[in-house]
Design a protein around this motif. Structure first.
Motif, PDB file in Angstrom:
ATOM      1  N   TYR A 172       0.831  -1.207   0.000  1.00  0.00           N
ATOM      2  CA  TYR A 172       0.000   0.000   0.000  1.00  0.00           C
ATOM      3  C   TYR A 172       0.865   1.257   0.000  1.00  0.00           C
ATOM      4  CZ  TYR A 172      -3.477   3.455   1.417  1.00  0.00           C
ATOM      5  OH  TYR A 172      -4.286   4.561   1.478  1.00  0.00           O
ATOM      6  N   SER A 173       1.917   1.263   0.825  1.00  0.00           N
ATOM      7  CA  SER A 173       2.800   2.430   0.898  1.00  0.00           C
ATOM      8  C   SER A 173       3.482   2.710  -0.429  1.00  0.00           C
ATOM      9  CB  SER A 173       3.869   2.224   1.981  1.00  0.00           C
ATOM     10  OG  SER A 173       3.296   2.194   3.260  1.00  0.00           O
ATOM     11  N   SER A 174       3.821   1.641  -1.169  1.00  0.00           N
ATOM     12  CA  SER A 174       4.520   1.839  -2.435  1.00  0.00           C
ATOM     13  C   SER A 174       3.670   2.648  -3.401  1.00  0.00           C
ATOM     14  CB  SER A 174       4.893   0.490  -3.061  1.00  0.00           C
ATOM     15  OG  SER A 174       3.743  -0.227  -3.476  1.00  0.00           O
ATOM     16  N   TYR A 175       2.357   2.511  -3.301  1.00  0.00           N
ATOM     17  CA  TYR A 175       1.477   3.327  -4.140  1.00  0.00           C
ATOM     18  C   TYR A 175       1.171   4.670  -3.476  1.00  0.00           C
ATOM     19  CZ  TYR A 175      -2.545   5.019  -6.707  1.00  0.00           C
ATOM     20  OH  TYR A 175      -3.388   5.812  -7.435  1.00  0.00           O
ATOM     21  N   GLN A 176       0.737   4.611  -2.225  1.00  0.00           N
ATOM     22  CA  GLN A 176       0.261   5.812  -1.556  1.00  0.00           C
ATOM     23  C   GLN A 176       1.340   6.888  -1.453  1.00  0.00           C
ATOM     24  OE1 GLN A 176       0.230   5.641   2.605  1.00  0.00           O
ATOM     25  NE2 GLN A 176      -1.522   6.997   2.901  1.00  0.00           N
ATOM     26  N   LYS A 177       2.515   6.500  -1.013  1.00  0.00           N
ATOM     27  CA  LYS A 177       3.560   7.498  -0.776  1.00  0.00           C
ATOM     28  C   LYS A 177       4.252   7.920  -2.069  1.00  0.00           C
ATOM     29  CE  LYS A 177       4.329   6.475   4.075  1.00  0.00           C
ATOM     30  NZ  LYS A 177       3.094   5.721   4.284  1.00  0.00           N
ATOM     31  N   VAL A 178       4.534   6.961  -2.964  1.00  0.00           N
ATOM     32  CA  VAL A 178       5.188   7.332  -4.216  1.00  0.00           C
ATOM     33  C   VAL A 178       4.259   8.187  -5.076  1.00  0.00           C
ATOM     34  CG1 VAL A 178       6.215   6.452  -6.345  1.00  0.00           C
ATOM     35  CG2 VAL A 178       6.722   5.336  -4.173  1.00  0.00           C
ATOM     36  N   SER A 179       2.959   7.908  -5.038  1.00  0.00           N
ATOM     37  CA  SER A 179       2.032   8.720  -5.829  1.00  0.00           C
ATOM     38  C   SER A 179       2.020  10.162  -5.351  1.00  0.00           C
ATOM     39  CB  SER A 179       0.619   8.128  -5.780  1.00  0.00           C
ATOM     40  OG  SER A 179       0.075   8.184  -4.473  1.00  0.00           O
ATOM     41  N   ARG A 180       2.223  10.362  -4.045  1.00  0.00           N
ATOM     42  CA  ARG A 180       2.276  11.733  -3.528  1.00  0.00           C
ATOM     43  C   ARG A 180       3.561  12.444  -3.973  1.00  0.00           C
ATOM     44  NH1 ARG A 180      -1.493   9.370  -0.898  1.00  0.00           N
ATOM     45  NH2 ARG A 180      -2.973  10.412   0.484  1.00  0.00           N
ATOM     46  N   VAL A 181       4.647  11.691  -4.039  1.00  0.00           N
ATOM     47  CA  VAL A 181       5.897  12.272  -4.533  1.00  0.00           C
ATOM     48  C   VAL A 181       5.741  12.655  -6.001  1.00  0.00           C
ATOM     49  CG1 VAL A 181       8.349  11.863  -4.942  1.00  0.00           C
ATOM     50  CG2 VAL A 181       7.276  10.978  -2.866  1.00  0.00           C
ATOM     51  N   LEU A 182       5.137  11.761  -6.769  1.00  0.00           N
ATOM     52  CA  LEU A 182       4.918  12.060  -8.183  1.00  0.00           C
ATOM     53  C   LEU A 182       3.989  13.252  -8.366  1.00  0.00           C
ATOM     54  CD1 LEU A 182       4.572   8.473  -9.675  1.00  0.00           C
ATOM     55  CD2 LEU A 182       6.374  10.119 -10.172  1.00  0.00           C
ATOM     56  N   ALA A 183       2.984  13.365  -7.485  1.00  0.00           N
ATOM     57  CA  ALA A 183       2.083  14.510  -7.566  1.00  0.00           C
ATOM     58  C   ALA A 183       2.851  15.812  -7.348  1.00  0.00           C
ATOM     59  CB  ALA A 183       0.967  14.373  -6.540  1.00  0.00           C
ATOM     60  N   ALA A 184       3.811  15.772  -6.426  1.00  0.00           N
ATOM     61  CA  ALA A 184       4.596  16.975  -6.149  1.00  0.00           C
ATOM     62  C   ALA A 184       5.433  17.394  -7.355  1.00  0.00           C
ATOM     63  CB  ALA A 184       5.492  16.747  -4.935  1.00  0.00           C
ATOM     64  N   VAL A 185       6.116  16.432  -7.986  1.00  0.00           N
ATOM     65  CA  VAL A 185       6.964  16.804  -9.122  1.00  0.00           C
ATOM     66  C   VAL A 185       6.120  17.167 -10.347  1.00  0.00           C
ATOM     67  CG1 VAL A 185       8.965  15.502  -8.309  1.00  0.00           C
ATOM     68  CG2 VAL A 185       7.332  14.384  -9.813  1.00  0.00           C
ATOM     69  N   ALA A 186       4.971  16.505 -10.510  1.00  0.00           N
ATOM     70  CA  ALA A 186       4.100  16.856 -11.638  1.00  0.00           C
ATOM     71  C   ALA A 186       3.568  18.271 -11.485  1.00  0.00           C
ATOM     72  CB  ALA A 186       2.942  15.860 -11.737  1.00  0.00           C
ATOM     73  N   TYR A 187       3.142  18.598 -10.272  1.00  0.00           N
ATOM     74  CA  TYR A 187       2.647  19.952 -10.033  1.00  0.00           C
ATOM     75  C   TYR A 187       3.781  20.965 -10.194  1.00  0.00           C
ATOM     76  CZ  TYR A 187       0.308  23.931  -7.913  1.00  0.00           C
ATOM     77  OH  TYR A 187      -0.247  25.170  -7.707  1.00  0.00           O
ATOM     78  N   GLY A 188       4.967  20.576  -9.729  1.00  0.00           N
ATOM     79  CA  GLY A 188       6.111  21.470  -9.876  1.00  0.00           C
ATOM     80  C   GLY A 188       6.428  21.778 -11.324  1.00  0.00           C
ATOM     81  N   ALA A 189       6.332  20.755 -12.180  1.00  0.00           N
ATOM     82  CA  ALA A 189       6.589  20.969 -13.607  1.00  0.00           C
ATOM     83  C   ALA A 189       5.538  21.885 -14.221  1.00  0.00           C
ATOM     84  CB  ALA A 189       6.614  19.636 -14.340  1.00  0.00           C
ATOM     85  N   ALA A 190       4.259  21.622 -13.887  1.00  0.00           N
ATOM     86  CA  ALA A 190       3.187  22.459 -14.423  1.00  0.00           C
ATOM     87  C   ALA A 190       3.331  23.902 -13.939  1.00  0.00           C
ATOM     88  CB  ALA A 190       1.834  21.889 -14.019  1.00  0.00           C
ATOM     89  N   ARG A 206     -10.962  13.250 -11.943  1.00  0.00           N
ATOM     90  CA  ARG A 206     -10.830  11.856 -11.488  1.00  0.00           C
ATOM     91  C   ARG A 206     -10.871  11.822  -9.969  1.00  0.00           C
ATOM     92  NH1 ARG A 206      -9.010   6.689 -11.684  1.00  0.00           N
ATOM     93  NH2 ARG A 206      -9.348   6.550 -13.918  1.00  0.00           N
ATOM     94  N   THR A 207     -11.778  11.033  -9.418  1.00  0.00           N
ATOM     95  CA  THR A 207     -11.898  10.933  -7.966  1.00  0.00           C
ATOM     96  C   THR A 207     -11.614   9.521  -7.457  1.00  0.00           C
ATOM     97  OG1 THR A 207     -14.282  10.475  -8.164  1.00  0.00           O
ATOM     98  CG2 THR A 207     -13.608  12.780  -7.853  1.00  0.00           C
ATOM     99  N   ARG A 208     -11.368   8.579  -8.345  1.00  0.00           N
ATOM    100  CA  ARG A 208     -11.175   7.178  -7.977  1.00  0.00           C
ATOM    101  C   ARG A 208      -9.690   6.824  -8.067  1.00  0.00           C
ATOM    102  NH1 ARG A 208     -14.535   2.366  -8.320  1.00  0.00           N
ATOM    103  NH2 ARG A 208     -13.351   0.543  -9.012  1.00  0.00           N
ATOM    104  N   SER A 209      -9.218   6.007  -7.132  1.00  0.00           N
ATOM    105  CA  SER A 209      -7.818   5.605  -7.114  1.00  0.00           C
ATOM    106  C   SER A 209      -7.538   4.554  -8.181  1.00  0.00           C
ATOM    107  CB  SER A 209      -7.451   5.039  -5.741  1.00  0.00           C
ATOM    108  OG  SER A 209      -6.180   4.436  -5.776  1.00  0.00           O
ATOM    109  N   TYR A 210      -6.427   4.728  -8.881  1.00  0.00           N
ATOM    110  CA  TYR A 210      -6.015   3.711  -9.847  1.00  0.00           C
ATOM    111  C   TYR A 210      -5.729   2.373  -9.166  1.00  0.00           C
ATOM    112  CZ  TYR A 210      -5.430   7.146 -13.610  1.00  0.00           C
ATOM    113  OH  TYR A 210      -5.651   8.082 -14.584  1.00  0.00           O
ATOM    114  N   LEU A 211      -5.422   2.400  -7.887  1.00  0.00           N
ATOM    115  CA  LEU A 211      -5.055   1.170  -7.189  1.00  0.00           C
ATOM    116  C   LEU A 211      -6.199   0.170  -7.149  1.00  0.00           C
ATOM    117  CD1 LEU A 211      -2.669  -0.105  -5.730  1.00  0.00           C
ATOM    118  CD2 LEU A 211      -3.502   0.897  -3.594  1.00  0.00           C
ATOM    119  N   VAL A 212      -7.439   0.646  -7.189  1.00  0.00           N
ATOM    120  CA  VAL A 212      -8.581  -0.274  -7.157  1.00  0.00           C
ATOM    121  C   VAL A 212      -8.977  -0.746  -8.549  1.00  0.00           C
ATOM    122  CG1 VAL A 212      -9.434   0.769  -5.038  1.00  0.00           C
ATOM    123  CG2 VAL A 212     -10.332   1.572  -7.228  1.00  0.00           C
TER     124      VAL A 212
END
Length: 285
Positions: A172-190, A206-212
């Motif tokens: 779960y952490s591999s998705y939850q925490k890494v996705s937040r890191v990716l969100a930070a760099v994606a927002y930073g680029a934008a 999009r309101t649904r998690s890709y994990l499900v």
């Protein structure tokens, strides 16, 4: 029936767990040796009783380890080196560590029985209800579940095998925490290119998690040949913006494992099999 619990060591999560146990009438011990003033204040606020480590272990029915993951094995080693624990005390390894590390801890602590545990959720304060997942010998796991009965800590026993709780937590952490890191760099680029507001508008759709959405795994495999080069360009964008690009390049490298599955109609099991690293069982690295 009340128990004595030795808590190693009361950070924000541990102290909240300790307060929950205290509210149910259990005695909760902690060891102040070498701990910061912040930790001392947490322990006092939670109503925990200070003890030396040898006394904590000898008095406890349950020793609960909730510490930074990097310190999990050292903490267990300190308990083992005392040489005073026996099979009557249950050690609950509740840190975010790999199953292999839990097995090492169990071996080190023998004959003290070890329950593999993992916390998912925020500390149990302010109306929050984390779940404590447990795996290990059934009778012992059930006893830990009973320990938290009536508290804001929910429990779920996964089975008799040590390692299941830790595997669930880190998966779960591999998705939850890494996705937040990716969100930070994606927002930073934008933000660097002046399109941050537009990015948020797209993301809000999009309101649904890709994990499900596990049915999307085979679709990802089939499209990897196109997505990989796109992510390489995305990594270049991040680098040009002065942002870390390693996570996106790692994702591109992962997609490359599906290069041989271009436009194939795989099922989930076949798509996952293509991701696995082949191991030489005779010469494990």
């Amino acid at each position: 029936m009340t128990d004595t619990v030795g808590l190693l060591h009361p950070g924000s999560m541990g102290s909240a767990f300790g307060a929950q146990l205290r509210a149910r009438g259990h005695t909760v011990l902690w060891c102040p040796d070498g701990r910061s003033n912040t930790t001392r204040r947490r322990a006092e606020h939670a109503g925990l009783e200070p003890e030396t480590l040898p006394e904590l272990v000898s008095r406890s029915d349950v020793v609960l380890s909730l510490c930074p993951p990097a310190a999990a094995e050292e903490t267990a080693a300190q308990v083992a080196e005392l040489g005073i624990a026996d099979a009557g005390t249950i050690y609950v390894e509740a840190n975010a560590v790999s199953p292999s590390r839990v097995h090492r801890i169990a071996d080190r602590l023998a004959p003290m029985p070890v329950i593999d545990a993992a916390v998912v959720g925020s500390p149990p304060v302010g109306g929050k209800y984390p779940t404590l997942y447990l795996s290990g010998p059934g009778e012992k796991a059930d006893r830990i579940a009973e320990l938290f009965a009536g508290t804001d800590v929910q429990t779920h026993v996964l089975g008799d095998s040590i390692g299941k709780a830790s595997a669930l937590k880190l998966a779960y952490s591999s998705y939850q925490k890494v996705s937040r890191v990716l969100a930070a760099v994606a927002y930073g680029a934008a933000d660097t290119y002046g399109v941050a507001d537009e990015l948020l508008v797209i993301a809000a759709k999009r309101t649904r998690s890709y994990l499900v959405e596990t049915d999307y795994i085979p679709k990802t495999a089939a499209r990897a040949w196109r997505w990989g080069p796109e992510l390489e360009d995305a990594a270049a964008l991040l680098a040009d913006a002065g942002l870390p690009d390693s996570l996106v390049r790692a994702a591109a490298a992962t997609l490359a494992r599906w290069d041989g599955n271009r436009d194939e109609h795989l099922d989930i099991a076949e798509a996952l099999e293509a991701l696995h690293v082949e191991r030489d069982l005779d010469n494990p690295s």
